[in-house]
Motif scaffolding. Structure first.
Motif: not given
Length: 255
Positions: A51-55, A125-128, A210-213
């Motif tokens: 939980s709380g993983m930054r994306v 959805l990411l927040l969920r 795809g994109v890599t940041v």
């Protein structure tokens, strides 16, 4: 005039928004917080990401791109459909170029709107799921690239369908397997691979697999492996060129 295209797009986009809303609702109802165990190649546990993983929301740009491109496949036949009503369309008190341009602007606005709403749904959805989506300084380039790929797809469908009879709108569906097959054949080291790579110059999907940041900015993991900002300029340039070509071809079409 362009209001007819607005009504047509509104009817089509309702279905896509309905599907997007249904997926979002299912995710909110049945989704739960996720934890991911990170192991080394030997199987030893290294860490647990929960939980709380930054994306970075920029990573999700391809999802918005694909869904908006699906909508663009149908919207890209607007000039083809308008030609079916040429007896009315070409007697309107407006130049053919202006009429076609207004249709294109309505369509592009709809593609961009669906792209933005898809990214917003992904963020919810990411927040969920317990993640923490964020927008960083490098978000603009991959976001513009994703939207540009969708618009380029729309513009390519317009070019390929505007001179065909009404059945030509089917090109929007045919283009998907052709584009995906071309991407796969590009890895071949023979004449087929060379031909596929040449075709992929105008294949929108070739610019965004795809994109890599990372710490050095956004990098597109695509066929051409260009920085996201450069890829965005290319796809938007193609988008403008294809739309202009489609309008030029359409206004010269005769009954």
């Amino acid at each position: 005039m362009e209001y007819a295209e607005f009504l047509r797009v509104r009817g089509t986009i309702k279905w896509h928004l309905g599907i997007l809303a249904a997926v979002l609702l299912i995710g909110l109802i049945f989704g739960h917080r996720l934890t991911v165990d990170v192991n080394d190649p030997a199987g030893s546990h290294l860490a647990t990401v929960g939980s709380g993983m930054r994306v970075a929301l920029a990573w999700m740009a391809p999802l918005g791109m694909f869904y908006a491109a699906i909508f663009a496949s149908s919207a890209g036949g607007s000039l083809n459909r308008e030609f079916a009503l040429r007896d009315i369309a070409w007697t309107k008190p407006l130049s053919r170029s202006a009429l076609a341009l207004r249709y294109v602007l309505v369509d592009v606005a709809a593609v961009a709107l669906l792209y933005v709403l898809t990214l917003a749904a992904v963020a919810v959805l990411l927040l969920r799921f317990g993640a923490a989506p964020y927008v960083d300084a490098g978000f603009a380039a991959p976001a513009l690239l994703g939207c540009g790929v969708s618009v380029m797809w729309y513009a390519l469908v317009q070019v390929l369908s505007c001179r065909f009879p009404p059945s030509g709108i089917a090109v929007g569906g045919i283009l998907w397997p052709v584009a995906l097959l071309s991407l796969g054949l590009a890895d071949l080291h023979n004449v087929v691979g060379i031909a596929a790579r040449a075709l992929d110059v105008i294949n929108p999907l070739a610019y965004m697999n795809g994109v890599t940041v990372g710490s050095h900015g956004a990098v597109v993991e695509s066929l051409w492996r260009l920085p996201a900002a450069e890829s965005a300029l290319i796809v938007w340039g193609f988008s403008v060129a294809f739309c202009a070509l489609a309008i030029a071809l359409w206004i010269r079409r005769e009954a």
